[in-house]
Design an enzyme around this catalytic site. Structure first.
Site, PDB file in Angstrom:
ATOM      1  N   ARG A 204      12.276  -9.142   4.939  1.00  0.00           N
ATOM      2  CA  ARG A 204      11.199 -10.236   5.426  1.00  0.00           C
ATOM      3  C   ARG A 204      11.883 -11.405   5.886  1.00  0.00           C
ATOM      4  O   ARG A 204      12.933 -11.621   5.360  1.00  0.00           O
ATOM      5  CB  ARG A 204      10.195 -10.512   4.206  1.00  0.00           C
ATOM      6  N   LYS A 228       8.626  -9.915  -3.043  1.00  0.00           N
ATOM      7  CA  LYS A 228       7.522 -10.602  -3.436  1.00  0.00           C
ATOM      8  C   LYS A 228       7.213 -10.489  -5.156  1.00  0.00           C
ATOM      9  O   LYS A 228       7.556  -9.330  -5.290  1.00  0.00           O
ATOM     10  CB  LYS A 228       6.443 -10.023  -2.786  1.00  0.00           C
ATOM     11  N   HIS A 304       8.348 -10.578  11.954  1.00  0.00           N
ATOM     12  CA  HIS A 304       7.436  -9.631  11.286  1.00  0.00           C
ATOM     13  C   HIS A 304       7.359  -8.518  12.176  1.00  0.00           C
ATOM     14  O   HIS A 304       7.535  -7.268  11.657  1.00  0.00           O
ATOM     15  CB  HIS A 304       6.210 -10.110  10.958  1.00  0.00           C
ATOM     16  N   ARG A 307      10.441  -6.334  11.972  1.00  0.00           N
ATOM     17  CA  ARG A 307      10.478  -5.781  10.621  1.00  0.00           C
ATOM     18  C   ARG A 307       9.520  -4.446  10.790  1.00  0.00           C
ATOM     19  O   ARG A 307       9.958  -3.091  10.430  1.00  0.00           O
ATOM     20  CB  ARG A 307       9.765  -6.361   9.497  1.00  0.00           C
ATOM     21  N   HIS A 330       7.472  -2.623  -0.488  1.00  0.00           N
ATOM     22  CA  HIS A 330       5.806  -2.559  -0.514  1.00  0.00           C
ATOM     23  C   HIS A 330       5.529  -2.388  -1.803  1.00  0.00           C
ATOM     24  O   HIS A 330       6.068  -1.453  -2.538  1.00  0.00           O
ATOM     25  CB  HIS A 330       5.216  -1.689   0.262  1.00  0.00           C
ATOM     26  N   TYR A 339       2.913   3.485   9.240  1.00  0.00           N
ATOM     27  CA  TYR A 339       3.959   3.743   9.817  1.00  0.00           C
ATOM     28  C   TYR A 339       3.870   5.266  10.500  1.00  0.00           C
ATOM     29  O   TYR A 339       4.313   5.764  11.256  1.00  0.00           O
ATOM     30  CB  TYR A 339       5.200   3.351   9.410  1.00  0.00           C
TER      31      TYR A 339
END
Length: 356
Positions: A204, A228, A304, A307, A330, A339
Protein backbone atom coordinates in the site's frame (compact mmCIF):
# COMPACT_ATOMS: atom_id res chain seq x y z
CA UNK A 1 6.92 3.44 10.36
CA UNK A 2 9.44 4.75 12.91
CA UNK A 3 8.72 6.93 15.95
CA UNK A 4 9.90 10.08 14.18
CA UNK A 5 7.39 9.60 11.36
CA UNK A 6 4.59 8.78 13.82
CA UNK A 7 5.37 11.90 15.83
CA UNK A 8 5.28 13.92 12.60
CA UNK A 9 1.80 12.64 11.78
CA UNK A 10 0.54 13.10 15.34
CA UNK A 11 1.78 16.70 15.33
CA UNK A 12 -0.26 17.23 12.16
CA UNK A 13 -3.28 15.70 13.90
CA UNK A 14 -2.77 18.00 16.89
CA UNK A 15 -2.41 20.98 14.56
CA UNK A 16 -5.73 20.17 12.87
CA UNK A 17 -7.42 19.56 16.23
CA UNK A 18 -6.39 23.06 17.30
CA UNK A 19 -8.68 24.35 14.54
CA UNK A 20 -11.67 22.25 15.67
CA UNK A 21 -14.09 22.43 18.63
CA UNK A 22 -12.84 21.07 21.96
CA UNK A 23 -15.16 18.06 21.91
CA UNK A 24 -13.72 16.91 18.56
CA UNK A 25 -10.23 17.00 20.07
CA UNK A 26 -11.54 14.97 22.98
CA UNK A 27 -13.00 12.41 20.59
CA UNK A 28 -9.75 12.17 18.59
CA UNK A 29 -7.83 11.63 21.83
CA UNK A 30 -10.20 8.80 22.74
CA UNK A 31 -9.42 7.01 19.46
CA UNK A 32 -5.63 7.26 19.48
CA UNK A 33 -5.21 3.75 20.87
CA UNK A 34 -7.52 2.18 18.31
CA UNK A 35 -6.95 4.05 15.04
CA UNK A 36 -3.82 4.69 13.01
CA UNK A 37 -2.35 8.20 12.88
CA UNK A 38 -3.20 8.44 9.17
CA UNK A 39 -6.85 7.54 9.83
CA UNK A 40 -7.03 10.15 12.59
CA UNK A 41 -5.60 12.75 10.22
CA UNK A 42 -8.23 11.84 7.61
CA UNK A 43 -10.93 12.21 10.28
CA UNK A 44 -9.63 15.70 11.11
CA UNK A 45 -9.77 16.72 7.44
CA UNK A 46 -13.34 15.41 7.21
CA UNK A 47 -14.38 17.34 10.32
CA UNK A 48 -12.82 20.55 9.04
CA UNK A 49 -14.93 20.27 5.88
CA UNK A 50 -18.09 19.59 7.90
CA UNK A 51 -17.64 22.41 10.40
CA UNK A 52 -16.68 24.89 7.68
CA UNK A 53 -19.89 23.98 5.87
CA UNK A 54 -21.83 24.31 9.12
CA UNK A 55 -20.51 27.84 9.70
CA UNK A 56 -21.45 28.82 6.14
CA UNK A 57 -25.10 27.66 6.39
CA UNK A 58 -25.93 28.43 10.03
CA UNK A 59 -26.38 32.15 10.70
CA UNK A 60 -24.88 33.11 14.03
CA UNK A 61 -22.98 29.84 14.28
CA UNK A 62 -19.78 31.75 14.93
CA UNK A 63 -16.39 30.48 13.89
CA UNK A 64 -15.58 26.83 13.32
CA UNK A 65 -13.69 26.27 16.57
CA UNK A 66 -16.44 27.65 18.81
CA UNK A 67 -19.46 25.79 17.47
CA UNK A 68 -21.57 24.72 20.43
CA UNK A 69 -22.79 21.19 21.03
CA UNK A 70 -26.35 22.53 21.01
CA UNK A 71 -25.95 23.38 17.32
CA UNK A 72 -25.07 19.77 16.52
CA UNK A 73 -28.01 18.59 18.55
CA UNK A 74 -30.40 20.85 16.64
CA UNK A 75 -29.31 19.71 13.17
CA UNK A 76 -32.13 18.25 11.08
CA UNK A 77 -32.03 15.29 8.74
CA UNK A 78 -32.70 17.63 5.84
CA UNK A 79 -29.70 19.78 6.75
CA UNK A 80 -27.37 16.78 6.91
CA UNK A 81 -28.70 15.56 3.58
CA UNK A 82 -27.87 19.02 2.19
CA UNK A 83 -24.32 18.58 3.47
CA UNK A 84 -24.02 15.23 1.69
CA UNK A 85 -25.43 16.88 -1.44
CA UNK A 86 -22.74 19.57 -1.04
CA UNK A 87 -20.03 16.89 -0.88
CA UNK A 88 -21.28 15.25 -4.06
CA UNK A 89 -22.07 18.23 -6.25
CA UNK A 90 -19.84 21.01 -4.90
CA UNK A 91 -16.76 19.03 -3.87
CA UNK A 92 -17.26 16.31 -6.51
CA UNK A 93 -16.89 13.48 -3.97
CA UNK A 94 -17.91 10.02 -5.16
CA UNK A 95 -20.23 7.76 -3.16
CA UNK A 96 -17.33 5.88 -1.56
CA UNK A 97 -15.73 9.11 -0.31
CA UNK A 98 -19.06 10.42 0.96
CA UNK A 99 -19.66 7.19 2.87
CA UNK A 100 -16.21 7.47 4.44
CA UNK A 101 -16.86 11.05 5.58
CA UNK A 102 -20.32 10.11 6.83
CA UNK A 103 -18.77 7.24 8.77
CA UNK A 104 -16.36 9.69 10.46
CA UNK A 105 -19.29 11.92 11.45
CA UNK A 106 -21.39 9.01 12.69
CA UNK A 107 -18.49 7.90 14.87
CA UNK A 108 -18.08 11.41 16.32
CA UNK A 109 -21.80 11.85 17.04
CA UNK A 110 -22.02 8.37 18.56
CA UNK A 111 -19.20 9.32 20.92
CA UNK A 112 -20.96 12.54 21.90
CA UNK A 113 -24.24 10.75 22.61
CA UNK A 114 -23.18 7.38 24.01
CA UNK A 115 -19.64 7.60 25.40
CA UNK A 116 -18.74 11.15 26.46
CA UNK A 117 -20.11 12.29 29.83
CA UNK A 118 -20.49 15.64 31.56
CA UNK A 119 -19.42 16.02 35.22
CA UNK A 120 -22.97 15.05 36.25
CA UNK A 121 -22.74 11.88 34.11
CA UNK A 122 -25.02 13.03 31.31
CA UNK A 123 -24.24 12.62 27.58
CA UNK A 124 -22.88 15.60 25.66
CA UNK A 125 -25.84 15.47 23.27
CA UNK A 126 -29.28 13.90 23.72
CA UNK A 127 -30.24 13.81 20.05
CA UNK A 128 -28.03 12.21 17.40
CA UNK A 129 -29.16 13.18 13.90
CA UNK A 130 -26.39 11.15 12.25
CA UNK A 131 -27.99 7.94 13.52
CA UNK A 132 -30.90 8.71 11.18
CA UNK A 133 -28.75 9.13 8.06
CA UNK A 134 -28.21 6.16 5.76
CA UNK A 135 -25.03 5.46 3.86
CA UNK A 136 -25.08 5.63 0.08
CA UNK A 137 -26.22 2.32 -1.33
CA UNK A 138 -23.36 0.76 -3.27
CA UNK A 139 -24.31 -2.66 -4.51
CA UNK A 140 -21.52 -4.07 -6.60
CA UNK A 141 -20.73 -7.69 -7.19
CA UNK A 142 -17.15 -8.85 -7.19
CA UNK A 143 -17.39 -9.14 -10.96
CA UNK A 144 -18.49 -5.48 -11.22
CA UNK A 145 -15.64 -4.32 -9.01
CA UNK A 146 -13.20 -6.39 -11.05
CA UNK A 147 -14.53 -4.92 -14.30
CA UNK A 148 -14.13 -1.39 -12.93
CA UNK A 149 -10.54 -2.09 -11.89
CA UNK A 150 -9.51 -3.93 -15.05
CA UNK A 151 -9.07 -0.86 -17.25
CA UNK A 152 -6.81 0.77 -14.67
CA UNK A 153 -4.11 -1.86 -14.24
CA UNK A 154 -0.98 -3.00 -16.02
CA UNK A 155 -0.92 -6.36 -17.78
CA UNK A 156 1.94 -8.75 -18.60
CA UNK A 157 4.56 -6.89 -20.69
CA UNK A 158 3.29 -3.52 -19.43
CA UNK A 159 5.06 -4.17 -16.14
CA UNK A 160 8.52 -3.93 -17.68
CA UNK A 161 7.48 -1.24 -20.17
CA UNK A 162 6.31 1.03 -17.37
CA UNK A 163 9.35 0.29 -15.24
CA UNK A 164 11.66 1.02 -18.19
CA UNK A 165 9.74 4.21 -18.89
CA UNK A 166 10.37 5.43 -15.34
CA UNK A 167 14.02 4.33 -15.40
CA UNK A 168 14.94 5.75 -18.81
CA UNK A 169 12.31 6.69 -21.39
CA UNK A 170 10.75 9.56 -19.44
CA UNK A 171 14.07 11.40 -19.66
CA UNK A 172 14.31 10.79 -23.40
CA UNK A 173 10.73 11.97 -23.87
CA UNK A 174 11.57 15.24 -22.10
CA UNK A 175 15.07 15.81 -23.49
CA UNK A 176 14.05 19.24 -24.76
CA UNK A 177 12.95 20.29 -21.27
CA UNK A 178 16.20 20.63 -19.36
CA UNK A 179 14.52 21.18 -15.99
CA UNK A 180 12.39 18.04 -16.25
CA UNK A 181 15.26 16.01 -17.64
CA UNK A 182 17.63 17.06 -14.85
CA UNK A 183 15.02 16.31 -12.19
CA UNK A 184 14.41 12.89 -13.70
CA UNK A 185 18.12 12.16 -13.92
CA UNK A 186 18.50 13.03 -10.24
CA UNK A 187 15.59 10.87 -9.01
CA UNK A 188 15.30 8.06 -11.55
CA UNK A 189 16.93 5.34 -9.41
CA UNK A 190 14.70 6.23 -6.48
CA UNK A 191 11.54 6.45 -8.59
CA UNK A 192 12.31 3.18 -10.39
CA UNK A 193 12.82 1.45 -7.04
CA UNK A 194 9.45 2.75 -5.79
CA UNK A 195 7.55 1.59 -8.89
CA UNK A 196 9.38 -1.73 -8.96
CA UNK A 197 8.71 -2.36 -5.27
CA UNK A 198 4.96 -1.74 -5.59
CA UNK A 199 4.70 -3.85 -8.76
CA UNK A 200 6.81 -6.54 -7.12
CA UNK A 201 5.06 -6.73 -3.76
CA UNK A 202 1.63 -5.07 -3.86
CA UNK A 203 2.40 -2.79 -0.92
CA UNK A 204 0.00 0.00 0.00
CA UNK A 205 0.97 3.66 -0.38
CA UNK A 206 1.33 4.24 3.37
CA UNK A 207 3.43 1.09 3.70
CA UNK A 208 5.87 2.19 0.99
CA UNK A 209 6.21 5.69 2.46
CA UNK A 210 6.81 4.30 5.94
CA UNK A 211 9.70 1.94 5.14
CA UNK A 212 13.00 2.51 6.98
CA UNK A 213 16.41 1.14 6.05
CA UNK A 214 16.37 -1.39 8.87
CA UNK A 215 13.04 -2.75 7.60
CA UNK A 216 14.73 -4.18 4.49
CA UNK A 217 16.11 -7.72 4.44
CA UNK A 218 17.92 -7.82 1.10
CA UNK A 219 19.12 -11.39 1.64
CA UNK A 220 15.61 -12.77 1.98
CA UNK A 221 13.93 -10.28 -0.35
CA UNK A 222 11.58 -9.10 2.39
CA UNK A 223 10.49 -5.82 3.91
CA UNK A 224 8.88 -5.20 7.28
CA UNK A 225 5.76 -3.04 7.08
CA UNK A 226 3.01 -1.87 9.37
CA UNK A 227 -0.31 -3.13 8.05
CA UNK A 228 -3.76 -1.70 8.67
CA UNK A 229 -4.70 -2.09 12.31
CA UNK A 230 -1.08 -1.72 13.40
CA UNK A 231 -0.10 -5.30 12.56
CA UNK A 232 3.58 -5.77 11.70
CA UNK A 233 4.36 -8.13 8.81
CA UNK A 234 7.27 -9.18 6.63
CA UNK A 235 6.34 -9.03 2.95
CA UNK A 236 8.25 -10.56 0.03
CA UNK A 237 9.22 -8.54 -3.02
CA UNK A 238 10.37 -9.60 -6.50
CA UNK A 239 13.92 -10.08 -7.77
CA UNK A 240 13.52 -7.10 -10.08
CA UNK A 241 12.50 -4.96 -7.10
CA UNK A 242 15.59 -6.24 -5.27
CA UNK A 243 17.86 -5.17 -8.14
CA UNK A 244 16.25 -1.74 -8.38
CA UNK A 245 16.47 -1.24 -4.63
CA UNK A 246 20.16 -2.15 -4.73
CA UNK A 247 20.77 0.41 -7.49
CA UNK A 248 18.97 3.07 -5.47
CA UNK A 249 20.81 2.27 -2.24
CA UNK A 250 24.14 2.69 -4.04
CA UNK A 251 23.41 6.38 -4.69
CA UNK A 252 21.09 7.20 -1.75
CA UNK A 253 23.66 8.70 0.61
CA UNK A 254 25.87 10.50 -1.90
CA UNK A 255 23.02 12.02 -3.90
CA UNK A 256 20.45 12.83 -1.20
CA UNK A 257 22.94 13.42 1.62
CA UNK A 258 20.60 12.37 4.43
CA UNK A 259 21.31 13.36 8.02
CA UNK A 260 22.79 10.61 10.18
CA UNK A 261 19.50 10.33 12.03
CA UNK A 262 17.49 10.04 8.79
CA UNK A 263 16.83 6.33 8.32
CA UNK A 264 13.83 6.44 5.97
CA UNK A 265 14.26 4.43 2.77
CA UNK A 266 12.81 6.85 0.22
CA UNK A 267 14.05 10.43 0.51
CA UNK A 268 12.86 13.62 -1.15
CA UNK A 269 15.34 15.71 -3.11
CA UNK A 270 17.13 18.24 -0.86
CA UNK A 271 15.46 21.65 -0.72
CA UNK A 272 16.14 25.01 0.89
CA UNK A 273 19.39 26.80 1.58
CA UNK A 274 20.70 24.05 3.79
CA UNK A 275 19.62 21.39 1.31
CA UNK A 276 17.90 19.30 3.97
CA UNK A 277 16.53 15.91 2.96
CA UNK A 278 13.33 14.45 4.35
CA UNK A 279 11.11 11.40 4.06
CA UNK A 280 9.17 11.20 0.81
CA UNK A 281 5.53 11.68 1.84
CA UNK A 282 2.63 9.53 0.62
CA UNK A 283 1.30 12.48 -1.39
CA UNK A 284 4.70 12.99 -3.04
CA UNK A 285 4.75 9.33 -4.08
CA UNK A 286 1.22 9.68 -5.46
CA UNK A 287 2.24 12.72 -7.49
CA UNK A 288 5.32 11.09 -8.99
CA UNK A 289 3.26 8.05 -10.06
CA UNK A 290 0.66 10.39 -11.55
CA UNK A 291 3.39 12.22 -13.48
CA UNK A 292 4.87 9.06 -14.97
CA UNK A 293 1.45 7.50 -15.65
CA UNK A 294 0.26 10.54 -17.63
CA UNK A 295 3.45 10.66 -19.68
CA UNK A 296 3.24 6.89 -20.24
CA UNK A 297 -0.23 7.29 -21.74
CA UNK A 298 -2.13 5.61 -18.90
CA UNK A 299 -3.30 8.53 -16.73
CA UNK A 300 -5.66 6.28 -14.75
CA UNK A 301 -2.70 4.50 -13.16
CA UNK A 302 -2.29 5.22 -9.45
CA UNK A 303 -0.33 3.68 -6.60
CA UNK A 304 -3.41 1.66 -5.74
CA UNK A 305 -3.86 0.41 -9.30
CA UNK A 306 -0.20 -0.67 -9.35
CA UNK A 307 -1.03 -2.71 -6.25
CA UNK A 308 -4.00 -4.17 -8.14
CA UNK A 309 -1.68 -4.92 -11.06
CA UNK A 310 0.61 -6.95 -8.81
CA UNK A 311 -2.32 -8.85 -7.30
CA UNK A 312 -3.81 -9.69 -10.69
CA UNK A 313 -0.51 -10.96 -12.05
CA UNK A 314 0.21 -12.94 -8.87
CA UNK A 315 -3.14 -14.71 -9.04
CA UNK A 316 -2.78 -15.43 -12.76
CA UNK A 317 0.62 -17.06 -12.23
CA UNK A 318 0.09 -18.76 -8.88
CA UNK A 319 -3.66 -19.24 -8.37
CA UNK A 320 -3.26 -19.21 -4.60
CA UNK A 321 -5.81 -16.88 -3.01
CA UNK A 322 -4.84 -17.52 0.67
CA UNK A 323 -1.19 -16.64 0.00
CA UNK A 324 -2.23 -13.58 -2.01
CA UNK A 325 -4.49 -12.49 0.87
CA UNK A 326 -1.51 -12.66 3.23
CA UNK A 327 0.80 -10.86 0.76
CA UNK A 328 -1.66 -7.98 0.34
CA UNK A 329 -2.53 -7.78 4.02
CA UNK A 330 -6.26 -8.21 3.49
CA UNK A 331 -8.32 -8.90 6.61
CA UNK A 332 -10.96 -10.79 4.63
CA UNK A 333 -10.44 -13.32 1.86
CA UNK A 334 -13.57 -11.92 0.16
CA UNK A 335 -11.61 -8.77 -0.68
CA UNK A 336 -8.92 -10.88 -2.35
CA UNK A 337 -11.49 -12.82 -4.36
CA UNK A 338 -12.00 -9.96 -6.85
CA UNK A 339 -8.73 -10.97 -8.50
CA UNK A 340 -10.17 -14.38 -9.35
CA UNK A 341 -12.66 -12.53 -11.55
CA UNK A 342 -10.02 -10.29 -13.07
CA UNK A 343 -8.15 -13.32 -14.35
CA UNK A 344 -11.05 -15.61 -15.25
CA UNK A 345 -10.02 -16.10 -18.89
CA UNK A 346 -11.84 -19.45 -19.04
CA UNK A 347 -15.20 -17.78 -18.51
CA UNK A 348 -14.45 -15.25 -21.24
CA UNK A 349 -13.44 -18.01 -23.67
CA UNK A 350 -16.57 -20.01 -22.86
CA UNK A 351 -18.81 -17.04 -23.67
CA UNK A 352 -16.90 -16.27 -26.88
CA UNK A 353 -17.22 -19.92 -27.99
CA UNK A 354 -21.00 -19.59 -27.97
CA UNK A 355 -20.79 -17.58 -31.19
CA UNK A 356 -18.85 -20.26 -33.08
Amino acid sequence: MDKTAKLHYMKRVESKCAELPWYVTEYIDSRKRKLSHTTLLNYCHDYLIFFDWLVSVKPGGGDRKNIELSLLESLTVREVENFLYFLEYQLDNNKYTINRKLSALKSLFDYLQNKAETPDLKPYIQRNVMAKIDFNSIKESQETIAYRIEGKILREDDFEKFRQFVAHDFGVLNQDNRRLQRFHEFNRERDTAIVSLILGSGLRLSEVAGINLEDLDMNKGQVRVLRKGGKEQYVYFSKQALLDLENYLKIRETRYVPAKSENCLFIAAPIGRKGQSRRLTPRSIEKLIEKYAAAFGKPALTVHSLRHSFATRYHLENNDVPKLKNQLGHSSIQTTMIYTHLTDEEMRKAVNNMDK
